[in-house]
Enzyme design. Structure first.
Site, PDB file in Angstrom:
ATOM      1  N   ASN A  13       0.862  -1.178   0.000  1.00  0.00           N
ATOM      2  CA  ASN A  13       0.000   0.000   0.000  1.00  0.00           C
ATOM      3  C   ASN A  13       0.900   1.229   0.000  1.00  0.00           C
ATOM      4  O   ASN A  13       1.511   1.553   1.008  1.00  0.00           O
ATOM      5  CB  ASN A  13      -0.882  -0.043   1.258  1.00  0.00           C
ATOM      6  CG  ASN A  13      -1.665   1.241   1.459  1.00  0.00           C
ATOM      7  OD1 ASN A  13      -1.779   2.063   0.562  1.00  0.00           O
ATOM      8  ND2 ASN A  13      -2.216   1.412   2.651  1.00  0.00           N
ATOM      9  N   TRP A  14       0.960   1.890  -1.136  1.00  0.00           N
ATOM     10  CA  TRP A  14       1.879   3.034  -1.265  1.00  0.00           C
ATOM     11  C   TRP A  14       1.336   4.314  -0.634  1.00  0.00           C
ATOM     12  O   TRP A  14       2.046   5.304  -0.556  1.00  0.00           O
ATOM     13  CB  TRP A  14       2.192   3.291  -2.748  1.00  0.00           C
ATOM     14  CG  TRP A  14       3.141   2.303  -3.342  1.00  0.00           C
ATOM     15  CD1 TRP A  14       3.735   1.236  -2.717  1.00  0.00           C
ATOM     16  CD2 TRP A  14       3.641   2.308  -4.685  1.00  0.00           C
ATOM     17  NE1 TRP A  14       4.554   0.575  -3.582  1.00  0.00           N
ATOM     18  CE2 TRP A  14       4.523   1.216  -4.802  1.00  0.00           C
ATOM     19  CE3 TRP A  14       3.418   3.119  -5.800  1.00  0.00           C
ATOM     20  CZ2 TRP A  14       5.194   0.912  -5.991  1.00  0.00           C
ATOM     21  CZ3 TRP A  14       4.079   2.821  -6.972  1.00  0.00           C
ATOM     22  CH2 TRP A  14       4.958   1.731  -7.069  1.00  0.00           C
ATOM     23  N   LYS A  15       0.077   4.317  -0.280  1.00  0.00           N
ATOM     24  CA  LYS A  15      -0.530   5.529   0.292  1.00  0.00           C
ATOM     25  C   LYS A  15      -0.300   6.712  -0.668  1.00  0.00           C
ATOM     26  O   LYS A  15      -0.332   6.513  -1.869  1.00  0.00           O
ATOM     27  CB  LYS A  15       0.020   5.782   1.698  1.00  0.00           C
ATOM     28  CG  LYS A  15      -0.063   4.508   2.551  1.00  0.00           C
ATOM     29  CD  LYS A  15       0.204   4.709   3.991  1.00  0.00           C
ATOM     30  CE  LYS A  15       0.068   3.361   4.691  1.00  0.00           C
ATOM     31  NZ  LYS A  15       0.168   3.457   6.130  1.00  0.00           N
ATOM     32  N   GLU A 101      -6.550   4.758   7.968  1.00  0.00           N
ATOM     33  CA  GLU A 101      -6.325   6.180   7.677  1.00  0.00           C
ATOM     34  C   GLU A 101      -7.570   6.790   7.042  1.00  0.00           C
ATOM     35  O   GLU A 101      -7.876   7.962   7.251  1.00  0.00           O
ATOM     36  CB  GLU A 101      -5.090   6.345   6.770  1.00  0.00           C
ATOM     37  CG  GLU A 101      -3.817   6.133   7.575  1.00  0.00           C
ATOM     38  CD  GLU A 101      -2.649   5.597   6.774  1.00  0.00           C
ATOM     39  OE1 GLU A 101      -2.679   5.654   5.533  1.00  0.00           O
ATOM     40  OE2 GLU A 101      -1.697   5.107   7.412  1.00  0.00           O
ATOM     41  N   SER A 217       3.636  -2.089  10.110  1.00  0.00           N
ATOM     42  CA  SER A 217       5.097  -2.131  10.293  1.00  0.00           C
ATOM     43  C   SER A 217       5.731  -3.451   9.866  1.00  0.00           C
ATOM     44  O   SER A 217       6.706  -3.901  10.468  1.00  0.00           O
ATOM     45  CB  SER A 217       5.465  -1.795  11.744  1.00  0.00           C
ATOM     46  OG  SER A 217       5.097  -0.467  12.048  1.00  0.00           O
ATOM     47  N   GLY A 238       2.969  -1.206   4.192  1.00  0.00           N
ATOM     48  CA  GLY A 238       2.978   0.210   3.838  1.00  0.00           C
ATOM     49  C   GLY A 238       4.382   0.663   3.478  1.00  0.00           C
ATOM     50  O   GLY A 238       4.886   0.408   2.377  1.00  0.00           O
ATOM     51  N   GLY A 239       5.047   1.307   4.426  1.00  0.00           N
ATOM     52  CA  GLY A 239       6.357   1.924   4.196  1.00  0.00           C
ATOM     53  C   GLY A 239       7.359   1.038   3.475  1.00  0.00           C
ATOM     54  O   GLY A 239       8.036   1.494   2.544  1.00  0.00           O
TER      55      GLY A 239
HETATM   56  P1  PGA Z   1       3.057   0.326   7.494  1.00  0.00           P
HETATM   57  O1  PGA Z   1       1.580   0.534   6.899  1.00  0.00           O
HETATM   58  O2  PGA Z   1       3.567  -0.981   6.953  1.00  0.00           O
HETATM   59  O3  PGA Z   1       3.845   1.512   7.016  1.00  0.00           O
HETATM   60  O4  PGA Z   1       2.922   0.284   8.995  1.00  0.00           O
HETATM   61  C1  PGA Z   1       0.698  -0.545   6.755  1.00  0.00           C
HETATM   62  C2  PGA Z   1      -0.618  -0.054   6.189  1.00  0.00           C
HETATM   63  O5  PGA Z   1      -1.055   1.035   6.552  1.00  0.00           O
HETATM   64  O6  PGA Z   1      -1.246  -0.724   5.343  1.00  0.00           O
END
Ligand code: PGA
Length: 254
Positions: A13-15, A101, A217, A238-239
């Site tokens: 998920n690149w946001k 989010e 994370s 995510g990150g």
């Molecule tokens: P993160 O995000 O791996 O940066 O904690 C996960 C997500 O929001 O899907």
């Protein structure tokens, strides 16, 4: 039970990150690194503006493309929105729905998540529906109550046939972007609880078949422990999905 038959998925998920040029650079680096992976589904969810580039570059590869959100209506005077039909038309196969989010910053509700999930299914997309508790929920011993409420009001309101076409992502909000990954045991307990919700709402077969991803994370350094839990069917990252090498390391963890 048919746990061993569930195909794993690693989704990124690149946001709100990456331009079209950055998306191109990512795919050029990432695709060769995972080209030999056949035993799981690999998905990348770029922002809307990079979907076209991602779809073109992923075409004919083992990587699927996801959107991060949608509007449940087909079309209309809804400035700034994008429908499931449009995402399908753009070449998406998946869509993330109800990310924390979106719940936190954009007021998404369980019933909105249910509407979006149905719209995604109607358009032929595979929804990845997110649930997860806040830190204060966990500290107050309300984790299961919150998960149950999000489940019943969201994916649990689908028909049995609809439900069999979705994935769930368990993402404890306190672990997202904080570096605080849930221990494999905490994640597995939540996954077992969600499977129990599925069994109660639908059937033991649905509970055994639904794929539940863990998110929060996830990094190359901690994927192994999570991977060992049989109730976890993969990860929503995510990150660490923004970097081709680190995302490929997560995908290729054995
Ligand atoms: P993160 O995000 O791996 O940066 O904690 C996960 C997500 O929001 O899907």
């Amino acid at each position: 039970m048919s746990e061993c038959k569930r195909r794993r998925m690693i989704a990124g998920n690149w946001k709100m990150y990456k331009s079209q040029a950055e998306t191109r650079a990512f795919f050029e680096a990432f695709l060769p690194l995972v080209a030999d992976v056949t035993d799981l589904d690999i998905v990348v969810a770029p922002p809307y503006t990079s979907l076209g580039v991602a779809v073109d570059l992923a075409d004919g590869t083992n990587v699927g493309v996801s959107a991060q959100n949608l509007d449940w209506r087909k079309e209309g005077a809804f400035t700034g929105e994008v429908s499931a039909v449009m995402l399908k038309d753009a070449g998406c196969q998946y869509v993330i729905i109800g990310h924390s989010e979106r719940r936190q910053y954009f007021g998404e509700t369980d019933s909105g998540v249910a509407q979006k999930t149905k719209a995604a299914l109607d358009a032929g997309l595979t929804p990845i529906v997110c649930v997860g508790e806040l830190l204060q929920d966990r500290e107050q011993g309300r984790t299961e109550a919150v998960l149950s409420q999000q489940f019943i009001g969201g994916p649990g309101s689908l028909t049995a046939d609809e439900f069999s076409r979705i994935l769930i992502a368990y993402e404890p909000v306190w672990a997202i972007g904080t570096g605080k990954v849930a221990t494999p045991e905490i994640a597995a307990a939540a996954h077992r609880f969600l499977r129990q919700c599925v069994a109660e709402q639908y059937s033991a077969e649905h509970a055994a078949a639904v794929r539940i991803l863990y998110g929060g994370s996830v990094k190359p350094e901690n994927i192994q422990g999570l991977r060992a839990q049989e109730d976890l069917d993969g990860a929503l990252v995510g990150g660490a999905s923004l970097d081709a090498k680190s995302f490929a390391d997560i995908v290729k963890c054995k």
